[in-house]
Design a protein around this motif. Structure first.
Motif, PDB file in Angstrom:
ATOM      1  N   GLN A   2      37.348  27.661  57.121  1.00  0.00           N
ATOM      2  CA  GLN A   2      38.290  28.728  57.349  1.00  0.00           C
ATOM      3  C   GLN A   2      39.409  28.268  58.266  1.00  0.00           C
ATOM      4  OE1 GLN A   2      38.498  31.691  56.101  1.00  0.00           O
ATOM      5  NE2 GLN A   2      36.580  31.894  54.998  1.00  0.00           N
ATOM      6  N   GLY A  42      40.578  47.776  49.559  1.00  0.00           N
ATOM      7  CA  GLY A  42      41.295  46.512  49.614  1.00  0.00           C
ATOM      8  C   GLY A  42      41.996  46.335  50.952  1.00  0.00           C
ATOM      9  N   LEU A  43      42.513  45.129  51.168  1.00  0.00           N
ATOM     10  CA  LEU A  43      43.210  44.841  52.415  1.00  0.00           C
ATOM     11  C   LEU A  43      44.624  45.419  52.385  1.00  0.00           C
ATOM     12  CD1 LEU A  43      40.925  42.572  52.167  1.00  0.00           C
ATOM     13  CD2 LEU A  43      42.345  41.300  53.771  1.00  0.00           C
ATOM     14  N   PHE A 104      42.337  33.344  54.982  1.00  0.00           N
ATOM     15  CA  PHE A 104      41.911  34.466  55.807  1.00  0.00           C
ATOM     16  C   PHE A 104      40.776  34.072  56.740  1.00  0.00           C
ATOM     17  CE2 PHE A 104      44.077  38.258  54.247  1.00  0.00           C
ATOM     18  CZ  PHE A 104      44.657  37.775  53.083  1.00  0.00           C
ATOM     19  N   GLY A 105      40.777  34.684  57.932  1.00  0.00           N
ATOM     20  CA  GLY A 105      39.669  34.537  58.845  1.00  0.00           C
ATOM     21  C   GLY A 105      38.508  35.430  58.435  1.00  0.00           C
ATOM     22  N   GLN A 106      37.446  35.377  59.232  1.00  0.00           N
ATOM     23  CA  GLN A 106      36.237  36.143  58.915  1.00  0.00           C
ATOM     24  C   GLN A 106      36.353  37.598  59.303  1.00  0.00           C
ATOM     25  OE1 GLN A 106      33.712  35.294  57.184  1.00  0.00           O
ATOM     26  NE2 GLN A 106      33.648  33.055  57.179  1.00  0.00           N
TER      27      GLN A 106
ATOM     28  N   PHE B  33      47.165  36.819  42.878  1.00  0.00           N
ATOM     29  CA  PHE B  33      46.082  36.108  43.551  1.00  0.00           C
ATOM     30  C   PHE B  33      44.747  36.762  43.200  1.00  0.00           C
ATOM     31  CE2 PHE B  33      48.992  33.978  46.528  1.00  0.00           C
ATOM     32  CZ  PHE B  33      50.095  34.820  46.466  1.00  0.00           C
ATOM     33  N   TYR B  35      40.854  36.869  44.693  1.00  0.00           N
ATOM     34  CA  TYR B  35      39.997  36.554  45.829  1.00  0.00           C
ATOM     35  C   TYR B  35      38.577  37.034  45.552  1.00  0.00           C
ATOM     36  CZ  TYR B  35      44.211  36.022  48.785  1.00  0.00           C
ATOM     37  OH  TYR B  35      45.410  35.627  49.336  1.00  0.00           O
ATOM     38  N   GLN B  37      35.143  38.238  47.932  1.00  0.00           N
ATOM     39  CA  GLN B  37      34.701  38.554  49.284  1.00  0.00           C
ATOM     40  C   GLN B  37      33.194  38.754  49.311  1.00  0.00           C
ATOM     41  OE1 GLN B  37      36.006  42.312  51.114  1.00  0.00           O
ATOM     42  NE2 GLN B  37      36.311  41.223  53.044  1.00  0.00           N
ATOM     43  N   MET B  40      28.664  36.411  53.434  1.00  0.00           N
ATOM     44  CA  MET B  40      28.395  35.052  53.912  1.00  0.00           C
ATOM     45  C   MET B  40      29.667  34.208  54.019  1.00  0.00           C
ATOM     46  SD  MET B  40      25.259  34.630  54.637  1.00  0.00           S
ATOM     47  CE  MET B  40      25.158  32.844  54.656  1.00  0.00           C
ATOM     48  N   ARG B  41      30.544  34.314  53.056  1.00  0.00           N
ATOM     49  CA  ARG B  41      31.684  33.401  52.970  1.00  0.00           C
ATOM     50  C   ARG B  41      33.029  34.059  53.274  1.00  0.00           C
ATOM     51  NH1 ARG B  41      30.236  28.704  50.275  1.00  0.00           N
ATOM     52  NH2 ARG B  41      32.405  28.335  49.667  1.00  0.00           N
ATOM     53  N   GLY B  42      33.008  35.372  53.504  1.00  0.00           N
ATOM     54  CA  GLY B  42      34.261  36.048  53.805  1.00  0.00           C
ATOM     55  C   GLY B  42      35.148  36.168  52.586  1.00  0.00           C
ATOM     56  N   LEU B  43      36.440  36.135  52.811  1.00  0.00           N
ATOM     57  CA  LEU B  43      37.432  36.302  51.741  1.00  0.00           C
ATOM     58  C   LEU B  43      37.924  34.921  51.313  1.00  0.00           C
ATOM     59  CD1 LEU B  43      38.855  38.710  50.318  1.00  0.00           C
ATOM     60  CD2 LEU B  43      40.718  38.387  51.929  1.00  0.00           C
ATOM     61  N   LEU B  45      40.107  32.588  48.496  1.00  0.00           N
ATOM     62  CA  LEU B  45      41.080  32.550  47.413  1.00  0.00           C
ATOM     63  C   LEU B  45      40.500  31.724  46.263  1.00  0.00           C
ATOM     64  CD1 LEU B  45      43.955  33.101  46.313  1.00  0.00           C
ATOM     65  CD2 LEU B  45      44.622  30.922  47.348  1.00  0.00           C
ATOM     66  N   PHE B  91      38.840  40.761  44.505  1.00  0.00           N
ATOM     67  CA  PHE B  91      40.121  41.414  44.732  1.00  0.00           C
ATOM     68  C   PHE B  91      41.230  40.675  44.001  1.00  0.00           C
ATOM     69  CE2 PHE B  91      39.130  44.612  47.785  1.00  0.00           C
ATOM     70  CZ  PHE B  91      38.107  44.124  48.561  1.00  0.00           C
ATOM     71  N   PHE B 104      47.045  44.269  47.979  1.00  0.00           N
ATOM     72  CA  PHE B 104      45.725  44.135  47.389  1.00  0.00           C
ATOM     73  C   PHE B 104      45.363  45.355  46.530  1.00  0.00           C
ATOM     74  CE2 PHE B 104      43.434  40.479  49.246  1.00  0.00           C
ATOM     75  CZ  PHE B 104      44.428  40.017  50.086  1.00  0.00           C
ATOM     76  N   ARG B 109      33.589  45.652  42.450  1.00  0.00           N
ATOM     77  CA  ARG B 109      32.295  45.301  43.052  1.00  0.00           C
ATOM     78  C   ARG B 109      31.361  44.859  41.929  1.00  0.00           C
ATOM     79  NH1 ARG B 109      30.293  46.236  48.050  1.00  0.00           N
ATOM     80  NH2 ARG B 109      32.165  47.453  48.517  1.00  0.00           N
TER      81      ARG B 109
END
Lengths: 114, 113
Positions: A2, A42-43, A104-106, B33, B35, B37, B40-43, B45, B91, B104, B109
């Protein structure tokens, strides 16, 4: 690995208090962005700060950037219960050929108690 | 403004089945894009397109994953065959080519049993 690492992983505060989240990254950047994610959604983009800027404001949000330390902070002032969400920093690495690619960060999980 | 539209919103399938996720970007946006999510691994790409052309697919986990963008208003992400470890929220995001802000969708899911 990351690019962005956020700290703390979780933050719990009372309504009206300020919330500060930090983000560190590893390589040179063009810009750094903060996004918010409500549970199950979503973000949403909050604010962008460029590598030649040091501070930026938007409403109750204040973002700082220290490129020498490769770090940024997001301050939410006078927090509200509706600010409860996860907050992510995202970096756009400088010098690459993949323009617009964000890492992106966690994330930091913020809980604001009424 | 409709925003980024993704379908389906939820998908439950069995291991080995083909899964197709769909995305309609914001009208006029020319970068898209995909993605993934997970806790464990986050977001992460997976792949992104500029003007319908794949630019960077280095995040696609393996050959079971493929993505297409046949026109400016539609993209698909396909997993064939699906595996339980593919369970995640996927996403789609879009942006203008020279605008760093990404918009986004609500996500799909996916649960693979």
């Amino acid at each position: 690995s990351q690019q962005g690492e956020e700290d703390p992983q979780a933050l719990s505060i009372q309504e009206g208090e300020n919330a500060t989240m930090n983000c560190s990254y590893k390589t040179s950047i063009n810009n750094l962005q903060w996004y918010r994610q409500n549970s199950g959604r979503g973000l949403v983009h909050l604010i962008l700060i460029r590598s030649n800027e040091r501070e930026k404001h938007s409403g109750r949000l204040r973002v700082t950037l220290d490129t020498s330390k490769k770090s940024s902070s997001l301050l939410i002032t006078a927090s509200r219960a509706a600010d409860t969400a996860s907050y992510f920093c995202a970096t756009d690495a400088a010098g690459g050929t993949s323009y617009g690619k964000l890492t992106f960060g966690q994330g930091t999980i913020l809980t604001v108690h009424p | 403004d409709a925003g980024v539209i993704q379908s389906p919103r939820h998908e439950v399938t069995e291991m080995g089945q083909e899964v197709t996720l769909r995305c309609k970007p914001i009208s006029g946006h020319n970068s898209l894009f995909w993605y993934r999510q997970t806790m464990m691994r986050g977001l992460e790409l997976l792949i992104y397109f500029n003007n319908n052309v794949p630019i960077d697919d280095s995040g696609m986990p393996e050959d079971r994953f493929s993505a297409k963008m046949p026109n400016a208003s539609f993209s698909t992400l396909k997993i064939q065959p699906s595996e339980p470890r593919d369970s995640a929220v996927y996403f789609c995001a879009s942006s203008l080519l020279r605008d760093e802000t990404q918009y986004f969708g609500p996500g799909t899911r996916l649960l693979v049993l």
